[in-house]
Design an enzyme around this catalytic site. Structure first.
Site, PDB file in Angstrom:
ATOM      1  N   HIS A 136       2.952   8.987  -6.890  1.00 57.52           N
ATOM      2  CA  HIS A 136       3.808  10.178  -6.983  1.00 57.52           C
ATOM      3  C   HIS A 136       4.541  10.204  -8.323  1.00 57.52           C
ATOM      4  O   HIS A 136       4.614  11.237  -8.992  1.00 57.52           O
ATOM      5  CB  HIS A 136       4.811  10.174  -5.828  1.00 57.52           C
ATOM      6  CG  HIS A 136       5.572  11.444  -5.703  1.00 57.52           C
ATOM      7  ND1 HIS A 136       6.720  11.563  -4.945  1.00 57.52           N
ATOM      8  CD2 HIS A 136       5.376  12.676  -6.223  1.00 57.52           C
ATOM      9  CE1 HIS A 136       7.180  12.796  -5.008  1.00 57.52           C
ATOM     10  NE2 HIS A 136       6.387  13.496  -5.780  1.00 57.52           N
TER      11      HIS A 136
ATOM     12  N   HIS B  36       1.663   4.540  -2.939  1.00 58.90           N
ATOM     13  CA  HIS B  36       1.752   6.000  -2.879  1.00 58.90           C
ATOM     14  C   HIS B  36       2.969   6.509  -3.650  1.00 58.90           C
ATOM     15  O   HIS B  36       2.904   7.554  -4.308  1.00 58.90           O
ATOM     16  CB  HIS B  36       1.842   6.469  -1.427  1.00 58.90           C
ATOM     17  CG  HIS B  36       0.555   6.338  -0.674  1.00 58.90           C
ATOM     18  ND1 HIS B  36      -0.643   6.796  -1.172  1.00 58.90           N
ATOM     19  CD2 HIS B  36       0.279   5.805   0.546  1.00 58.90           C
ATOM     20  CE1 HIS B  36      -1.612   6.547  -0.293  1.00 58.90           C
ATOM     21  NE2 HIS B  36      -1.081   5.942   0.746  1.00 58.90           N
TER      22      HIS B  36
ATOM     23  N   HIS C 212       0.829  -1.208   0.000  1.00 61.77           N
ATOM     24  CA  HIS C 212       0.000   0.000   0.000  1.00 61.77           C
ATOM     25  C   HIS C 212       0.863   1.257   0.000  1.00 61.77           C
ATOM     26  O   HIS C 212       0.623   2.187  -0.781  1.00 61.77           O
ATOM     27  CB  HIS C 212      -0.918  -0.002   1.222  1.00 61.77           C
ATOM     28  CG  HIS C 212      -1.685   1.266   1.403  1.00 61.77           C
ATOM     29  ND1 HIS C 212      -2.920   1.472   0.826  1.00 61.77           N
ATOM     30  CD2 HIS C 212      -1.389   2.405   2.092  1.00 61.77           C
ATOM     31  CE1 HIS C 212      -3.354   2.684   1.150  1.00 61.77           C
ATOM     32  NE2 HIS C 212      -2.457   3.265   1.928  1.00 61.77           N
ATOM     33  N   GLU C 213       1.864   1.303   0.870  1.00 65.10           N
ATOM     34  CA  GLU C 213       2.733   2.484   0.935  1.00 65.10           C
ATOM     35  C   GLU C 213       3.537   2.637  -0.350  1.00 65.10           C
ATOM     36  O   GLU C 213       3.798   3.758  -0.801  1.00 65.10           O
ATOM     37  CB  GLU C 213       3.664   2.392   2.143  1.00 65.10           C
ATOM     38  CG  GLU C 213       2.942   2.342   3.488  1.00 65.10           C
ATOM     39  CD  GLU C 213       1.961   3.476   3.691  1.00 65.10           C
ATOM     40  OE1 GLU C 213       2.143   4.555   3.090  1.00 65.10           O
ATOM     41  OE2 GLU C 213       0.976   3.288   4.427  1.00 65.10           O
TER      42      GLU C 213
END
Length: 225
Positions: A107, A103, A99-100
């Site tokens: 980006h 991100h 999940h991280e």
């Protein structure tokens, strides 16, 4: 002298949902933290693999203190994983790590909601504290200008929370899709990871609801004043 603020009842639904969401996310994480993945990858290995697959070799993966403190920082391009996630081979840890990483991929791909959220962070950092101070000063001194300014500043907080929702949902969807495509997790394991990320998403929904109800409360207070 204490006084009864009847507008506090407006916040009760959000307070209840927030409490239930926190309980749910902790219970779900603990449940799937006890189940190790078949392939035996750690959270750190999964994050590094997914980042490298996207050509994000310059994004660092590091371990940080705390529990469920995992996050991606776009300023220094770093995926920070808590100890329970970084070195664990559990289904829960792999889901959170992916999940991280999602991100970081957002980006790289200039995902619009993430760009909007990042652009308003400085405003929100100021507004979240200043809005209530300005509103209360206006409330005490009967200044409609300060009351309206406080409400306007708090609106930025609401916008931030609402924009956060698609950012988090998209990161989770990316994570689950790539974990399945690369067979890092298998079918039943994917279901477990999805349960963890769905529970985590509830905390963001609760935060958004709280900010909306707080804004409504400010409007009610300003009208009463």
């Amino acid at each position: 002298m204490f006084f009864y603020d009847s507008t506090f009842i407006i916040l009760l639904p959000a307070l209840i949902i927030s409490a239930l969401a926190q309980i749910k996310v902790k219970a779900t994480f603990e449940k799937y933290y006890r189940i190790k993945s078949i392939n035996g990858y750690t959270g750190a290995q999964v994050a590094r693999t997914l980042l490298d697959a996207e050509g994000l070799y310059d994004v660092e993966v590091k371990q940080i203190a705390g529990k469920l403190t995992d996050h991606y920082d776009p300023r220094n391009r770093m995926v920070s994983l808590s100890r329970d996630v970084y070195g664990s081979t559990s289904i829960a840890s792999i889901g959170v790590a992916a999940h991280e990483t999602g991100h970081a991929i957002q980006h790289q791909k200039h995902y619009a909601p993430l760009q909007i959220r990042n652009s308003i962070v400085p405003v929100v950092n100021f507004s979240s504290n200043a809005s209530w101070i300005i509103f209360l000063v206006g409330f005490l001194f009967r200044s409609s200008y300060l009351i309206n300014l406080g409400i306007l500043l708090f609106t930025a907080v609401v916008i931030f929370q609402l924009v956060t929702l698609p950012v988090e949902f998209n990161a989770s969807n990316r994570a689950l899709r790539v974990l399945q495509q690369r067979t890092i997790l298998y079918d039943n394991e994917i279901k477990g990871a999805k349960s963890v990320l769905t529970a985590a998403a509830m905390t963001y929904i609760a935060a958004a609801l709280m900010s909306i109800l707080q804004l409504i409360r400010l409007f009610v207070l300003s009208r009463d004043r």
